[in-house]
Design a protein around this motif. Structure first.
Motif, short mmCIF file in Angstrom:
data_model
loop_
_atom_site.label_atom_id
_atom_site.label_comp_id
_atom_site.label_asym_id
_atom_site.label_seq_id
_atom_site.Cartn_x
_atom_site.Cartn_y
_atom_site.Cartn_z
N SER A 156 0.81 -1.23 0.00
CA SER A 156 0.00 0.00 0.00
C SER A 156 0.84 1.27 0.00
O SER A 156 0.29 2.37 0.10
CB SER A 156 -0.92 0.01 1.23
OG SER A 156 -1.80 -1.09 1.22
N LYS A 342 -2.68 4.60 4.71
CA LYS A 342 -3.01 4.04 3.40
C LYS A 342 -3.44 2.57 3.48
O LYS A 342 -3.81 2.00 2.45
CB LYS A 342 -1.82 4.19 2.45
CG LYS A 342 -1.51 5.63 2.07
CD LYS A 342 -0.36 5.68 1.08
CE LYS A 342 -0.07 7.12 0.65
NZ LYS A 342 1.06 7.16 -0.33
N PRO A 344 -5.86 -0.10 3.67
CA PRO A 344 -7.31 0.02 3.43
C PRO A 344 -8.17 -0.63 4.50
O PRO A 344 -9.34 -0.27 4.64
CB PRO A 344 -7.49 -0.67 2.08
CG PRO A 344 -6.33 -1.60 1.96
CD PRO A 344 -5.19 -0.92 2.66
#
Length: 419
Positions: A156, A342, A344
């Motif tokens: 990510s 970041k 998710p």
């Protein structure tokens, strides 16, 4: 949303565990191998080595030496060296590049032998719960875990510089997105960067028939030194000791004393990390780049515009001289910057608790965040434990260290519940 089906809810509760590992890369698999060997109740989620299988140039070689390319398990035959010996594959601790395919075959064998219960489904949500943590998977399954370990690697964290980020997605991408160069055959591509990702990606594109160039701020592409056994004198080893993350006393300290690094003041840690973050390519890439791929070095991209379905890059040199480069596509081989915001699956409130107003979470010397029972290992721990966390080699320290702590933690928790 809570599951309203009583039978399904009961099933989900039965799937609860003491330890959930989110991520099945080198760090996640290594920790899982140690926990399973201890007989602990753990579950591990994710597709094993998905970044390596799906996002690394398919014909690349590892930049790390053979001795620094192991996954970690408490068994002598778990090493890459042992795997190569058992399968008749030529191996050397140093000086012989490891093919990505060889490493992936080794990793698959490792997973099957030492972490056989990897659940190849991703985590959709991680939140706090009265029992510890509530985890929801992408298939809709929910369960509780008393401890959770985030081991998601770099997936990510791909970084695209602001000068390129405004381009439409069909004109710019990150090197993370490209395993094969065939889609760019016959197209004009600019690769931005000077490290191993840039050289590996550029070589892959060139071999696939693309028109490719490298643009980088660095004045020269730095290649690791060619290993020379004849130069390994006692004096040389004293002056520039070898380590799993590079040569020299600074690298040696970072590789062998991560707990001491953790105790350093923040400013010193940051300077040490920054000094170790310079880009460098594998020594074996020089012959694939020099004389084959044009390199515009000492030049920075200051602007990028979409023009008639192509890209126009504006470059400037350190002397202020500007030039334009037109191409069909730009690939940012500009590395990764850990930022847990970041991730998710990480619920925003939990993220704010473990990393208020910053990109990485403060960790104690057991890799535990400020939320008890929640751990972060791998690249996202670099600000706490140093450059070692950038490398697979770091798993050989992290996995047994964190596993021992989790074993004690689970034992104490079990004793309390029994009482």
């Amino acid at each position: 949303m809570e599951n309203s089906n009583p039978a399904s809810s009961a099933l989900n509760r039965n799937l609860s565990c003491d330890i959930a590992i989110i991520g099945a890369g080198p760090y996640g698999l290594s920790l899982g191998a140690h926990l399973i060997a201890m007989g602990l109740d753990c579950r591990i989620f994710g597709k094993p080595l998905s970044t390596w299988n799906e996002h690394m140039p398919k014909n690349m070689f590892l930049k790390s030496d053979g001795f620094a390319s192991n996954l970690s398990a408490p068994f002598q035959d778990s090493t890459l060296k042992a795997y190569c010996a058992a399968h008749g594959i030529t191996y050397a601790a140093q000086g012989l590049p490891i093919a990505l395919d060889t490493f992936l075959e080794y990793a698959q064998s490792f997973s099957q032998r030492y972490v056989p219960r990897v659940e190849e489904v991703n985590v959709a949500s991680l939140t706090e719960d009265a029992a510890g943590f509530r985890i929801t998977l992408h298939d809709g399954t929910t369960f509780n875990a008393r401890n959770a370990v985030i081991a998601t690697g770099i997936t990510s964290f791909a970084y695209v510089p602001p000068s390129l980020a405004a381009l439409p997605s069909e004109l710019v991408s990150h090197s993370f997105a490209h395993r094969e160069g065939d889609p760019f055959r016959g197209r004009d591509v600019t690769v931005v960067g000077a490290g191993s990702s840039a050289t590996d990606t550029a070589a892959m594109l060139h071999e696939a028939g693309a028109i490719v160039r490298i643009v980088a701020r660095a004045r020269a592409i730095e290649y690791n030194s060619i290993p020379d056994p004849g130069a390994e004198t006692l004096l040389h080893r004293i002056q520039r000791p070898a380590s799993g993350i590079g040569r020299g006393w600074r690298s040696y300290f970072c590789a062998t004393a991560p707990l001491l690094f953790h105790k350093l003041p923040d400013p010193i840690r940051k300077r040490a990390i920054q000094s170790h973050m310079h880009p460098a390519a594998g020594w074996f890439m020089r012959e694939k780049i020099e004389g084959h791929i044009p390199c515009l070095l000492g030049k920075e991209v200051i602007d990028a515009k979409a023009m008639n379905g192509r890209v126009r890059l504006e470059l400037t040199s350190e002397f202020g001289i500007r030039e334009m480069v037109d191409c069909d596509h730009v690939i940012a081989a500009t590395g990764y910057r850990p930022d847990i915001r970041k991730l998710p699956f990480l619920q925003r409130g939990l993220c704010d608790r473990i990393a208020p107003n910053q990109m990485t979470a403060p960790l104690n010397d057991k890799f535990e965040t400020q939320v008890p029972g929640l751990f972060i290992i791998g690249p996202a721990a670099i600000d706490n434990f140093g450059p070692l966390m950038r490398f697979m080699y770091g798993a050989e320290f992290v996995a047994p260290h964190v596993a021992a702590h989790l074993e004690r933690r689970v034992s104490i928790s079990s004793a309390r519940r029994a009482a």
